[in-house]
Design an enzyme around this catalytic site. Structure first.
Site, mmCIF file in Angstrom:
data_model
loop_
_atom_site.group_PDB
_atom_site.id
_atom_site.type_symbol
_atom_site.label_atom_id
_atom_site.label_comp_id
_atom_site.label_asym_id
_atom_site.label_seq_id
_atom_site.Cartn_x
_atom_site.Cartn_y
_atom_site.Cartn_z
ATOM 1 N N CYS A 159 0.811 -1.218 0.000
ATOM 2 C CA CYS A 159 0.000 0.000 0.000
ATOM 3 C C CYS A 159 0.841 1.264 0.000
ATOM 4 O O CYS A 159 0.600 2.191 -0.792
ATOM 5 C CB CYS A 159 -0.981 -0.006 1.179
ATOM 6 S SG CYS A 159 -0.208 0.062 2.813
ATOM 7 N N HIS A 211 -2.206 1.367 6.884
ATOM 8 C CA HIS A 211 -2.669 1.288 5.494
ATOM 9 C C HIS A 211 -2.880 2.691 4.950
ATOM 10 O O HIS A 211 -3.175 3.632 5.703
ATOM 11 C CB HIS A 211 -3.982 0.500 5.418
ATOM 12 C CG HIS A 211 -4.357 0.085 4.027
ATOM 13 N ND1 HIS A 211 -3.659 -0.860 3.311
ATOM 14 C CD2 HIS A 211 -5.371 0.497 3.208
ATOM 15 C CE1 HIS A 211 -4.220 -1.026 2.127
ATOM 16 N NE2 HIS A 211 -5.255 -0.206 2.040
ATOM 17 N N HIS A 223 -6.146 1.653 -3.732
ATOM 18 C CA HIS A 223 -5.188 1.181 -2.736
ATOM 19 C C HIS A 223 -4.741 -0.231 -3.083
ATOM 20 O O HIS A 223 -5.364 -0.921 -3.896
ATOM 21 C CB HIS A 223 -5.799 1.233 -1.335
ATOM 22 C CG HIS A 223 -6.973 0.305 -1.147
ATOM 23 N ND1 HIS A 223 -7.093 -0.566 -0.086
ATOM 24 C CD2 HIS A 223 -8.098 0.092 -1.904
ATOM 25 C CE1 HIS A 223 -8.223 -1.237 -0.184
ATOM 26 N NE2 HIS A 223 -8.861 -0.852 -1.274
#
Length: 258
Positions: A159, A211, A223
């Site tokens: 990510c 994240h 993402h």
């Protein structure tokens, strides 16, 4: 002190001196580094781009002079924009992926030490001014890249590797990890005020940011989660329509000014 440069499309940098060790990040083609430690056949690198450290097998080390390294660090370099292209080194073609560094690119060649290597394909100049729309267009080039912990290439990306690469191609150097990236930019207080190109960060149950993704139009987010994908974003977090549940809890949204 020893210095080097990535001369393969991508090379794993590991947490420990073992081929079985965790990949913490990757060394991209054209990316310079400093060797900060040695242990047997392993070299501990510190990347010139973001200061990240990890171990590589000595066979992946390509030395450069201190003069070249310092010049590399003082120069903003072009980046490759094609998903895959090649660099010609003599009769050998080196495959490189999007986001690779093109040191001292003159329009046709790059330079590694005193060697000039030919390159063709789409290149982003280091001084190009990128709008949010252009940043989103770059991000879309990463769609369907497979997820890989520690990855930041077409062959596998995580990510924060995804966001770092997209912003890096557009001329803004982010740190490597999501919690570090969250320290950049100005806070956007409500998800309804988020704009395309903003970074949204998400935390685990302990409150640690783990994240990150790039906000799109229509309260969507791109993402890396299994693959680089697009999902719904609201004040709770990321809603995965395929799984029919929330996968990440929203912590904060930040806006990066170029």
């Amino acid at each position: 002190m020893d210095y080097g440069i990535g001369m393969l499309s991508v090379a794993p940098m590991r947490a420990e001196t073992s081929d079985r060790a965790e990949i913490v990040t990757q060394l991209l083609f054209g990316e310079c580094y400093e060797v900060v430690a040695q242990e047997g056949n392993w070299r501990c690198l510190q990347l010139a781009t973001d200061g990240y450290r990890g171990w590589i097998d000595f066979k992946l080390h390509t030395p450069v002079s201190e003069e070249y390294y310092k010049a590399w660090c003082q120069t903003k370099h072009s980046r490759s924009l094609d998903l895959l292209q090649t660099v010609q080194q003599g009769e050998v073609q080196i495959p490189i992926g999007i986001g690779s560094y093109l040191p001292f690119f003159d329009g046709q060649h790059i330079r590694v030490n005193e060697e000039r290597l030919a390159i063709t394909g789409t290149v982003v100049a280091p001084d190009a001014t990128q709008t949010p729309d252009e940043l989103i267009a770059v991000a879309h080039r990463f769609l369907k890249f497979p997820y890989l912990w520690g990855g930041k290439s077409v062959f596998g990306i995580d990510c924060s590797g995804f966001t770092q690469q997209v912003f890096g191609i557009c001329g803004y150097q982010l740190p490597r990890d999501a919690y570090q990236q969250a320290l950049h930019g100005e806070e956007v207080h409500f998800v309804t005020q988020a704009q395309p190109g903003d970074l949204a960060f998400f935390s685990n149950p302990e409150g640690r940011i783990t994240h990150v993704g790039i906000v799109l139009e229509g309260q969507q987010i791109m993402h890396a989660h299994g693959e680089v994908r697009v999902d719904k974003l609201d004040h709770n977090g990321i809603y995965n329509a395929n799984l029919k549940r929330y996968t990440h809890n929203l912590r904060i949204i930040k806006r990066i000014s170029f």
